[in-house]
Design a protein around this motif. Structure first.
Motif, short mmCIF file in Angstrom:
data_model
loop_
_atom_site.label_atom_id
_atom_site.label_comp_id
_atom_site.label_asym_id
_atom_site.label_seq_id
_atom_site.Cartn_x
_atom_site.Cartn_y
_atom_site.Cartn_z
N LYS A 310 -22.67 -5.53 -99.56
CA LYS A 310 -24.07 -5.53 -100.01
C LYS A 310 -24.51 -4.28 -100.30
O LYS A 310 -25.37 -4.12 -101.11
CB LYS A 310 -24.86 -6.01 -98.69
CG LYS A 310 -24.67 -7.47 -98.33
CD LYS A 310 -25.50 -8.01 -97.07
CE LYS A 310 -25.25 -9.55 -96.73
NZ LYS A 310 -26.01 -9.67 -95.54
N ILE A 313 -23.84 -4.27 -104.13
CA ILE A 313 -24.63 -4.97 -104.76
C ILE A 313 -26.24 -4.13 -104.91
O ILE A 313 -26.61 -3.97 -106.30
CB ILE A 313 -25.34 -6.45 -104.05
CG1 ILE A 313 -23.93 -7.08 -104.03
CG2 ILE A 313 -26.40 -6.91 -104.70
CD1 ILE A 313 -24.03 -8.31 -103.10
N CYS A 333 -31.74 -8.43 -106.07
CA CYS A 333 -30.56 -8.44 -105.25
C CYS A 333 -30.25 -9.71 -104.35
O CYS A 333 -29.18 -9.91 -103.72
CB CYS A 333 -30.39 -7.31 -104.40
SG CYS A 333 -30.13 -5.87 -105.29
#
Length: 364
Positions: A310, A313, A333
């Motif tokens: 994450k 990202i 995102c």
């Protein structure tokens, strides 16, 4: 027709904006909602048989037809959720209207926007602050939003008209009327210098509950809300709470501790729900409006920075898109705002991200 279908959704009392958006997203458009079989719609969580039955109730369809005729006959503008000109920040609000009605000359695309609210019992202190705030913001040409009510609202609108700054009045009723009636004299000037926006149909009256719904638009449409004057209770504080809940910047103008119409502002500052605002310079700095994108300084990075999936990202999004607001990063995102904020903090600790004023971030 998509507009007619959006009106049909709005007409059904048991379908709010969140449910309507869920239906539109699932089916692909408002028009397709009414063509999709019930068996497929029942797959949506929280959608009961009663709502499905109301989708095809004739009285709601007839109401939508009447409103559609009014819109066409009177040249009313409309902005559906999902269209490119739908207000940028309002798009991030889960309870934002699926359809807005508009009148005027405003163009919100790419514009800086702030909302200014306050008591209907404004004092010379508050009105003078509105004048100085608008005069100092004039070179930046923002759109200033308020509720076209007595007091601070009309003071900020009038200051914008005098300084030729676009201003937007968000109404708690349909576009077929002006409330309060005394403000009819300002309506033409406002339309020439901005305009009016509402989610309410022509049949809607300025009822008490409509003002609460209106306030969420004022709070959600801008990147910041300014409370100029307020008693310890009132609509301005409700709007400030809504803006705070939307993760927007909130500012409050301080006043003397014994002034009735400064109690709410002082309280917001004391509870750390708002930043103290003493001049336009405070707002400009906090929102980063006058700060050019800083030129990144050469940084000796670690050869191997460990990022989880994450974090990667978020970091990749900032690397590709440059400086961005927290809400935009979360949207881009596909993550919640709270999770994105935590990831940005982690990346900041790893010296991969730099925070900027106004909840902006950029990759280092």
């Amino acid at each position: 027709m998509e507009l007619f279908s959006l009106l049909r959704l709005q007409a059904i009392p048991n379908i709010g904006d969140q449910t309507a958006k869920k239906l539109i997203e699932y089916c692909g458009s408002a028009e397709k909602v009414f063509r999709t079989k019930k068996v497929h719609l029942l797959k949506l969580q929280g959608l009961g048989s009663r709502i499905l039955q109301e989708l095809h109730t004739k009285q709601f369809g007839k109401a939508a037809e009447r409103e559609l005729r009014y819109i066409r006959d009177h040249g009313i503008g409309y902005i559906p959720y999902g269209r490119k000109d739908y207000p940028k920040y309002l798009r991030h609000c889960s309870d934002g209207p699926i359809l807005l009605f508009a009148r005027g000359t405003f163009d919100l695309k790419g514009k800086r926007m702030i909302s200014v609210v306050g008591t209907r019992n404004s004092t010379s202190y508050g009105e003078a602050f509105c004048d100085s705030l608008v005069e100092d913001l004039a070179p930046l040409n923002p759109v200033i939003v308020s509720g076209f009510a007595y007091g601070i609202d009309i003071s900020i609108h009038k200051a914008c008209i005098r300084n030729d700054i676009p201003t937007l009045g968000v109404l708690a009723h349909g576009l077929n009327q002006i409330y309060p009636r005394n403000h009819i004299r300002y309506a033409g000037q406002l339309e020439s210098n901005g305009g009016f926006l509402t989610e309410f149909w022509s049949s809607s009256k300025p009822n008490r509950e409509n003002f609460l719904k209106r306030n969420r638009i004022i709070a959600g449409i801008s990147e910041a809300t300014v409370v100029v004057e307020s008693a310890s209770r009132g609509g301005a504080l409700i709007t400030a709470d809504m803006a705070h809940g939307y993760n927007r910047e909130v500012f409050a103008v301080p006043g003397r501790v014994d002034d009735t119409w400064s109690q709410g502002c002082n309280q917001l500052i004391k509870m750390q729900k708002a930043s103290m605002l003493t001049s336009a310079a405070d707002l400009i700095y906090m929102l980063g409006w006058d700060l050019p994108a800083p030129k990144p300084e050469p940084v000796q990075k670690q050869l191997f920075i460990s990022l989880d999936a994450k974090e990667q990202i978020v970091y990749s999004f900032l690397t590709k898109n440059g400086k961005n607001h927290l809400d935009e990063i979360a949207l881009g995102c596909g993550l919640s705002v709270s999770i994105t904020a935590a990831l940005l903090f982690s990346l900041e600790m790893k010296k991969c991200v730099r925070p900027l004023p106004g909840k902006l971030y950029e990759a280092v």
